[in-house]
Design a protein around this motif. Structure first.
Motif, PDB file in Angstrom:
ATOM      1  N   THR A   1      46.509  43.543  38.718  1.00 56.34           N
ATOM      2  CA  THR A   1      46.891  42.016  39.335  1.00 56.34           C
ATOM      3  C   THR A   1      46.940  42.180  40.672  1.00 56.34           C
TER       4      THR A   1
ATOM      5  N   SER B   1      52.289  36.858  28.881  1.00 59.20           N
ATOM      6  CA  SER B   1      51.969  35.270  28.883  1.00 59.20           C
ATOM      7  C   SER B   1      52.968  34.835  27.806  1.00 59.20           C
TER       8      SER B   1
ATOM      9  N   LEU C   1      50.011  40.838  28.210  1.00 56.37           N
ATOM     10  CA  LEU C   1      48.496  40.944  28.099  1.00 56.37           C
ATOM     11  C   LEU C   1      48.005  42.117  27.984  1.00 56.37           C
ATOM     12  N   SER C   2      46.863  42.293  27.269  1.00 59.19           N
ATOM     13  CA  SER C   2      46.283  43.464  26.980  1.00 59.19           C
ATOM     14  C   SER C   2      45.551  44.100  28.186  1.00 59.19           C
TER      15      SER C   2
ATOM     16  N   ASP D   1      42.371  44.795  28.510  1.00 52.23           N
ATOM     17  CA  ASP D   1      41.130  44.375  28.402  1.00 52.23           C
ATOM     18  C   ASP D   1      41.271  43.007  29.117  1.00 52.23           C
ATOM     19  N   GLU D   2      42.099  42.219  28.737  1.00 51.78           N
ATOM     20  CA  GLU D   2      42.377  40.923  29.268  1.00 51.78           C
ATOM     21  C   GLU D   2      42.713  40.692  30.886  1.00 51.78           C
ATOM     22  N   LEU D   3      43.358  41.694  31.000  1.00 55.94           N
ATOM     23  CA  LEU D   3      43.562  42.069  32.859  1.00 55.94           C
ATOM     24  C   LEU D   3      42.525  42.534  33.457  1.00 55.94           C
TER      25      LEU D   3
ATOM     26  N   ASP E   1      39.489  42.034  32.679  1.00 52.15           N
ATOM     27  CA  ASP E   1      38.517  40.977  32.456  1.00 52.15           C
ATOM     28  C   ASP E   1      38.864  39.820  33.560  1.00 52.15           C
ATOM     29  N   ARG E   2      40.312  39.704  33.588  1.00 46.65           N
ATOM     30  CA  ARG E   2      40.838  38.602  34.707  1.00 46.65           C
ATOM     31  C   ARG E   2      40.348  39.162  36.298  1.00 46.65           C
TER      32      ARG E   2
END
Length: 768
Positions: A122, A254, A259-260, A262-264, A266-267
């Motif tokens: 991030t 969140s 957050l997983s 994979d979610e991070l 993808d972001r």
């Protein structure tokens, strides 16, 4: 993913060999934190080394000094924990299956039974996912006592809070011999660990929660008995532990839930897709796309975000400040970036450039002076000259200082007319006393020892190049002074912009050419090293270059420079020698590798173009400014062959995106060669079409039907909009409003008479 997806085109391994000094791991655009491997190189990790020591959470991209990050090194292992030295517990790896894409990095460690490491990020946190293949206890080591090779750690602390959370801090040395600075971190895991311990220089104890102290090995380990996969989240802050904790909570959670991975991931990919999509290119091979979009990726890595999610940042007065409604940035390699990177961001990301300008002015407001090479919240005084002046003047010219023009001008006027007080951390223009009195910076190679220089470099140690850099900066500021109604200041600055002439020694001859810039002693006598006759290929007086390379650093006064060179014909003949032009036309790729300077640190004893370093980056466009624009196109196209889709695909250190920005401008067909003017010189684009999507919703379309990167091409004609264009330059204003440039290219230089008339080149802003 579509093959035209710019994220898919990027290869983050470009620049990780032969001293490109980029890092291959995960980052967000302009991110504070990263996740990338650490090896045995001071910049982090090189593609051809055999071991990985850990995965750090702060790096610089392409910097050339040691002491640059790799902080909070984390490595997964299996079995009993037997060593706490990352050089000993380092593990081999394989390149098979590796991935290096924006926001995502993957590599397989072959030690410890095999572990796959994936990284994402991030803005303020680095994230790793470890997948264990082999048997035995799973461990994660968090090392705060070691970092990148040659990065001293002076103090550190680490604390295990509960069965998921570790925090601490690292006091490391700043870049190029700077002062120590502290980075805080908080690390959390996606599952509870079963055991833990901490170590220090003399003791390691299972179940021990705290280790703190000065120099020495220090860290914590955690163990997992019954899982094959662990995700680790590490946020950093330069303010305090609470800042790191808030950064972690805001960016990887969140509603209180992590957050997983994979979610991070993808972001991060989506964020990079949005950034990289600001330019669309058509044509070229897959390798061409990889080189272009990786250069764009590298250019968008920095300057780094400096404030925490709550806006707080540590200022140059060592106090906590808050950026309210804007983003504070830090890490300013201005000697490099003022030449190409700054202007690229001003075109592509003008809103961010507003924050960049505001950040530099905040340094002045809090520290009392403008920066040169600012690292975290300190000035390292690395490099020489006066890069901040053309840097800020260009931002003013591109509109990034709107509403702050007067404050910026006051800071710049102070910088060019004074020197910082002795108790200031800033060295400023240390050569100003002699420069203002006599028109040149005296050259004294022992000045650092005799006068108490405040950092790695000092202007009088490179008096020749410092004089040329000061004069260029004065010329840029004269343009701003005129626009603000400071007519007396502007006149004085224009006169000073011609001070480079005072260093012209018409008695020096080399390779059949007479007259070169030469440093002077304080008395005004010409400088020669002891027992050596002066020659323009020597190192004396010129920072990371020679008089051959620095002689072109007078683009603010081309008529004056041409006169010193013996007239237009002699100036062009000298450029031909400098670029080995006959050999280049015969075999471009071979000539640039055999005739030009080869090697990122081969600065001295040279008489040809150095594509690996900054002092002569603008030199190809001197052909355009002197009246042979077709040769600019040839030289630039030849130089582009040095940028390849491979780990050694960057020329020299990338220097926080500077070389990448040079490549991008060269490929697009525009280049900002003269600071302060807001003008772009034009040459043959590399691609049949490139579209720059501006933040204001308009487009700059650069069309060149028939463009072929495999051969030399020249501009035969140009239209801008519907207008025939006979000038080899265009102002930023019509570009910012959106327009279409259509280049008519030819393979035959005899047909390339475009823009060779009297108005083909822009007028020099400081000519008499």
């Amino acid at each position: 993913m579509s093959p035209e997806d710019p994220v898919d085109s990027v290869n983050t391994f470009i620049g990780t060999r032969d001293d490109g000094n980029t890092f291959p791991g995960a980052s967000m655009p302009f991110g504070m934190a990263h996740s990338s491997p650490i090896g045995a190189h001071y910049s982090g990790w090189r593609y051809d080394e055999p071991l990985i020591r850990g995965f750090g959470h702060f790096f610089l991209s392409g910097a050339g000094c040691p002491e640059q990050g790799g902080l909070v090194s984390i490595l997964p292992t299996t079995g009993p924990v037997r060593s706490f030295d990352q050089e000993r517990y380092a593990t081999p790896f394989t390149h098979d299956g590796e991935v290096g894409k924006p926001g995502y990095f993957r590599i397989r460690l072959t030690g410890y039974g095999g572990i796959t490491v994936e990284c994402t990020a991030t803005v303020r946190a680095g994230v790793e996912r470890f997948t264990f293949d082999g048997p035995g206890q799973r461990n994660v080591l968090v090392n705060v006592g070691q970092a990148n090779d040659q990065e001293p750690v002076f103090a550190s602390d680490i604390r295990v809070h509960d069965d998921r959370t570790i925090s601490g801090s690292v006091v490391a040395q700043a870049f190029c011999g700077g002062r120590p600075y502290r980075t805080y971190f908080v690390t959390t895991f996606d599952r509870p660990f079963d055991g833990f311990g901490t170590w220090g220089p003399t003791v390691a104890a299972s179940g021990q929660r705290v280790s703190a102290g000065g120099i020495g090995s220090r860290g914590a380990w955690v163990t997992f008995a019954d899982t094959d996969q662990v995700t680790v989240y590490t946020a950093i802050s330069h303010v305090d532990y609470a800042g790191a904790d808030r950064n972690l909570d805001a960016e990887v959670r969140s509603g209180g839930t992590l957050l997983s991975f994979d979610e991070l991931r993808d972001r991060a990919g989506a964020a990079w897709r949005a950034e990289l999509s600001c330019v669309d290119i058509t044509g070229g091979s897959e390798d061409d796309r990889a080189v272009f979009y990786t250069a764009l990726y590298h250019a968008l890595l920095q300057p780094l975000t400096g404030n925490d999610v709550d806006g707080r940042y540590l200022g140059f007065d060592d106090r906590v400040h808050r950026a309210d409604g804007w983003t504070y940035h830090e890490f300013w390699s201005l000697w490099d970036t003022y030449r190409s990177h700054n202007q690229l961001l001003a075109v592509l990301r003008p809103n961010r450039s507003v924050d960049l300008a505001r950040s530099v002015l905040a340094v002045h407001e809090q520290g009392g002076w403008l920066p040169r090479w600012a690292y975290a919240n300190q000035e390292t005084n690395t490099m020489t000259g006066d890069p901040v002046t053309p840097f800020l003047v260009d931002l003013w010219r591109f509109g990034a200082l709107a509403g702050r023009e007067e404050a910026a001008y006051a800071a710049l006027w102070q910088n060019v007319t004074e020197v910082p007080p002795a108790d200031s951390q800033f060295q400023g223009r240390a050569g100003n006393p002699n420069y203002l009195a006599k028109g040149f910076v005296q050259h004294n190679p022992f000045w650092k020892l005799l006068s108490g220089a405040k950092g790695h470099d000092a202007d009088p140690r490179h008096g020749g190049s410092a004089t040329l850099e000061y004069a260029l900066a004065d010329g840029a500021l004269s343009i701003m002074a005129d626009a603000l109604g400071r007519t007396e200041d502007a006149a004085a600055l224009r006169r000073r912009s011609r001070n480079y002439r005072l260093l012209w020694d018409s008695g020096v001859t080399d390779r059949g050419f007479t007259g070169f810039p030469r440093p002077k002693r304080r008395s005004g006598r010409w400088y020669s090293a002891l027992f050596r006759r002066y020659g323009p290929q020597q190192s004396s007086g010129f920072h990371e270059g020679t008089a051959w390379q620095y002689q072109w650093l007078a683009q603010q006064d081309v008529p004056g420079l041409v006169a010193l060179l013996g007239g237009k014909d002699e100036a062009l003949r000298r450029l031909d020698e400098f670029f080995a032009y006959p050999q280049l036309v015969a075999d471009p790729a071979r000539a640039v590798r055999e005739q030009w300077v080869v090697g990122p640190y081969s600065y001295y004893r040279q008489y040809t173009y150095n594509p690996n370093n900054e002092p002569d980056l603008h030199a190809p466009w001197m052909y355009t400014l002197i009246g042979q624009p077709w040769k600019t196109s040839a030289v630039v196209r030849a130089a582009q062959t040095l940028f390849v889709n491979a780990p050694n695909g960057v020329t020299g250190n990338d220097d926080l995106g500077t070389m990448s920005a040079w490549y991008l401008f060269s490929a697009l067909g525009i280049y900002p060669a003269v600071p302060g003017t807001g003008q772009f010189l034009l040459h043959a684009p590399r691609f049949p079409e490139a579209v720059i999507h501006l933040e204001n919703g308009r487009d700059i379309v650069l069309r060149a039907p028939g463009a072929d990167p495999s051969k030399l091409q020249y501009v035969k004609g140009l239209t801008v909009g519907d207008e025939r264009w006979d000038r080899a330059w265009i102002d930023h204003t019509p570009l910012a409003g959106g327009t279409t440039l259509t280049f008519d290219l030819t393979d035959d230089p005899t047909e390339a008479t475009w823009a060779t008339g009297p108005s083909g080149a822009p007028p020099s802003p400081c000519a008499e």
